[in-house]
Scaffold this motif. Structure first.
Motif, PDB file in Angstrom:
ATOM      1  N   ARG A 126       0.838  -1.210   0.000  1.00  0.00           N
ATOM      2  CA  ARG A 126       0.000   0.000   0.000  1.00  0.00           C
ATOM      3  C   ARG A 126       0.863   1.246   0.000  1.00  0.00           C
ATOM      4  N   ASP A 127       0.276   2.346  -0.479  1.00  0.00           N
ATOM      5  CA  ASP A 127       1.132   3.492  -0.794  1.00  0.00           C
ATOM      6  C   ASP A 127       1.604   4.297   0.409  1.00  0.00           C
ATOM      7  N   PHE A 128       0.727   4.511   1.388  1.00  0.00           N
ATOM      8  CA  PHE A 128       1.126   5.361   2.514  1.00  0.00           C
ATOM      9  C   PHE A 128       0.740   4.696   3.832  1.00  0.00           C
ATOM     10  N   THR A 129       1.428   5.056   4.877  1.00  0.00           N
ATOM     11  CA  THR A 129       1.174   4.399   6.164  1.00  0.00           C
ATOM     12  C   THR A 129      -0.277   4.582   6.597  1.00  0.00           C
ATOM     13  N   ILE A 130      -0.835   5.773   6.296  1.00  0.00           N
ATOM     14  CA  ILE A 130      -2.220   6.024   6.710  1.00  0.00           C
ATOM     15  C   ILE A 130      -3.216   5.270   5.838  1.00  0.00           C
ATOM     16  N   ASN A 131      -2.740   4.727   4.702  1.00  0.00           N
ATOM     17  CA  ASN A 131      -3.604   3.942   3.819  1.00  0.00           C
ATOM     18  C   ASN A 131      -3.405   2.442   4.025  1.00  0.00           C
ATOM     19  N   ALA A 132      -2.556   2.083   4.980  1.00  0.00           N
ATOM     20  CA  ALA A 132      -2.225   0.666   5.172  1.00  0.00           C
ATOM     21  C   ALA A 132      -2.855   0.109   6.444  1.00  0.00           C
ATOM     22  N   LEU A 133      -3.760   0.870   7.067  1.00  0.00           N
ATOM     23  CA  LEU A 133      -4.408   0.402   8.295  1.00  0.00           C
ATOM     24  C   LEU A 133      -5.452  -0.653   7.963  1.00  0.00           C
ATOM     25  N   LYS A 142      -0.574  14.210  11.160  1.00  0.00           N
ATOM     26  CA  LYS A 142      -0.905  14.722   9.826  1.00  0.00           C
ATOM     27  C   LYS A 142       0.286  14.623   8.873  1.00  0.00           C
ATOM     28  N   ILE A 143       0.749  13.390   8.694  1.00  0.00           N
ATOM     29  CA  ILE A 143       1.924  13.144   7.848  1.00  0.00           C
ATOM     30  C   ILE A 143       1.635  12.084   6.794  1.00  0.00           C
ATOM     31  N   ILE A 144       2.073  12.371   5.563  1.00  0.00           N
ATOM     32  CA  ILE A 144       2.032  11.392   4.472  1.00  0.00           C
ATOM     33  C   ILE A 144       3.425  10.783   4.360  1.00  0.00           C
ATOM     34  N   LYS A 145       3.486   9.451   4.470  1.00  0.00           N
ATOM     35  CA  LYS A 145       4.784   8.792   4.501  1.00  0.00           C
ATOM     36  C   LYS A 145       4.600   7.406   3.891  1.00  0.00           C
ATOM     37  N   ARG A 149       1.775   7.063  -7.425  1.00  0.00           N
ATOM     38  CA  ARG A 149       1.763   7.337  -5.985  1.00  0.00           C
ATOM     39  C   ARG A 149       2.324   8.721  -5.662  1.00  0.00           C
ATOM     40  N   MET A 150       3.171   9.253  -6.528  1.00  0.00           N
ATOM     41  CA  MET A 150       3.696  10.613  -6.301  1.00  0.00           C
ATOM     42  C   MET A 150       2.556  11.626  -6.377  1.00  0.00           C
ATOM     43  N   MET A 151       1.707  11.430  -7.383  1.00  0.00           N
ATOM     44  CA  MET A 151       0.535  12.305  -7.513  1.00  0.00           C
ATOM     45  C   MET A 151      -0.408  12.098  -6.337  1.00  0.00           C
TER      46      MET A 151
END
Ligand code: ATP
Ligand code: MG
Length: 478
Positions: A120-127, A152-155, A170-172
């Motif tokens: 998955r692309d970001f930690t907040i999207n992998a929950l 409030k971090i995208i990583k 994923r960059m976009m």
């Protein structure tokens, strides 16, 4: 941590849980749905991952719902979807992915929940939220996504260079989420976007534009455009906009930076409209300034004709960005072309005829044009802003007055080309155009009344002046 399940979710979560248990598939809610619920944002589509066959799970679940929903099966992707109480639920088996260099389409094999979270692309999207009896409702958070939601971090979960190189879309997405959610992008993640920006070339323009439009539909799109510019992505996907950036100075005179000006106009406009195409007209209103820029020693910097050239650039830009080329494009083109007209009406001694022309040219889009023009006031001097706004209020009053008197919205002149051709026995020709324009101008100037009889008489005069003879006897008017 336990996910606080809401009443409307309880029934469906239980049913998925029971069905999955009977099939022997551990099942989880994952991704955007979990993220949005934790952020208290509206969430429509729900993704269910199971360690097993997602299509079987969907089909089996459907038989237990009343009324039984239709299951859409996408065999090629191994996914299935059904609609339940306005929620679209997608089912997929947990998977592991590997990428080739020249494509963002991975090779996919079955995997564990952990594999699935890794891709998955970001930690907040992998929950993930467990739907299994032993830990029902527990949030599984391998990459500190909960902490990043709070901060409030995208990583990216894994090494960012690898994540972006694998799938450059994923960059976009990173920049889009940062803009939509008002999050910051973690420094090493942001750095990797700048480093791997060229990879965006393997992504189809349609996909890029979907993300771009989501940025534009956000509350403050400038956030996203600044990130796109600073990482170098904007220069690749939308060079005309990047070209607005920068200031030139000659003989001590500098012009304003049209990139930041455009962004401010866009943000201003976003406070008054959610219309995507009106927002696009803000993005494009000064797009031809770089191409029309001149330095005139007496006047300083000028951008003569930038509205005309800008309107001409719109179709090319829309085509390249794969934006629609229909009436939406025409609308943007029209607003770009007209964006200086209301300003010209704030001068003194404006005639009714100038007001009428704007009413006719803008038609139904007049209110939108006025919103664009008001957003275009970006002076830092509050007194000036106040004065400009008052001027526009006056223009609006004049427009309303003239409209009430003359009803010129969407006006068509009473004399058409056909009428002219018939009256003088003409084929389509230059003369027809000349007469038609003369009649239209005379009515807009208030020299001829806006009705068929007066216009017809004027048409005959104009024809005669061109040496034409009417076919019908005079007095034989329609
Ligand atoms: P939204 O629905 O607002 O676009 P979302 O995060 O739900 O946001 P979706 O495209 O619906 O995005 O995808 C659902 C989930 O699938 C994401 O949360 C993420 O976990 C995963 N995902 C989607 N696209 C990608 C991608 N390009 N790379 C990695 N994971 C992705
Ligand atoms: Mg989603």
């Amino acid at each position: 941590m336990i996910f606080s399940i809401q009443p409307h979710e309880r029934e469906i979560f239980r049913l998925i849980s029971q069905t999955a248990a009977e099939l022997g598939y551990p099942a989880y809610v994952v991704g955007g749905y979990v993220r949005d619920r934790l952020l208290a944002r509206p969430s429509k589509d729900m993704d269910i991952v199971c360690v097993g066959n997602g299509i079987h799970l969907a089909q089996e679940l459907a038989t237990r719902l009343h009324p039984m929903p239709r299951v859409a099966v996408y065999q090629r992707f191994g996914t299935a979807m059904l609609r339940w109480n306005d929620i679209e639920i997608e089912f997929v088996g947990a998977r592991r992915e590997s990428y080739r260099h020249d494509s963002r389409k991975p090779t996919v094999v079955d995997g564990t929940l952990e594999d699935d979270q890794n891709r998955r692309d970001f930690t907040i999207n992998a929950l993930a939220v467990s739907l299994n009896a032993q830990d029902f409702g527990t949030i599984i958070d391998p990459f500190n996504g909960l902490q990043h939601l709070k901060e409030k971090i995208i990583k990216t979960p894994l090494e960012p260079g690898r994540t972006f190189s694998d799938d450059p879309l994923r960059m976009m997405r990173a920049i889009r989420f940062a803009t939509q959610l008002d999050f910051a992008i973690a420094p090493e993640t942001l750095q990797a976007i700048a480093e791997y920006r060229d990879r965006i070339r393997i992504v189809s323009m349609e996909r890029v534009t979907i993300e771009l439009n989501k940025i534009i539909e956000s509350r403050q799109p400038s956030t996203g455009f600044k990130l796109l510019f600073n990482t170098g992505l904007l220069q690749l996907i939308f060079p005309e906009m990047a070209a607005l950036h920068g200031v030139e100075k000659r003989q001590g005179k500098a012009h304003k930076d049209n990139f930041y000006h455009t962004l401010q106009v866009l943000d201003n406009l976003c406070r008054t409209t959610s219309n995507l195409w009106l927002r696009w007209s803000a993005i494009l209103h000064d797009i031809a300034k770089p191409a029309t820029k001149r330095f005139e020693p007496e006047h300083g910097w000028t951008f003569h004709g930038h509205e005309v050239l800008g309107a001409a650039m719109v179709p090319r830009i829309f085509a390249r960005l794969k934006l629609p080329l229909d009436h939406k494009m025409k609308y943007v083109q029209k607003l770009v072309l007209l964006h200086l007209r209301p300003i010209s009406l704030t001068k003194e001694n404006i005639t009714d005829s100038a007001i009428r022309r704007l009413l006719v040219d803008a038609g139904d889009d007049l209110e939108d044009l006025m919103l664009l023009c008001q957003a275009d006031i970006t002076s830092k001097n509050p007194q000036k802003v106040q004065r400009y706004l008052e001027n526009y209020e006056m223009v609006k009053e004049r427009l309303a007055e003239v409209e009430a008197k003359d009803h010129l919205r969407n006006w068509q002149p009473p004399i058409t080309g056909e009428i002219i051709m018939e009256a003088f026995g003409l084929q389509p020709s230059r003369e027809v155009g000349i007469i038609k324009t003369a009649v239209r101008e005379a009515i807009l100037d208030g020299k001829v009344e806006n009705n068929l009889e007066a216009a017809y008489a004027y048409m005959l005069e104009q024809g005669k002046a061109l040496g034409l003879a009417p076919v019908n006897e005079p007095g034989n008017n329609p």
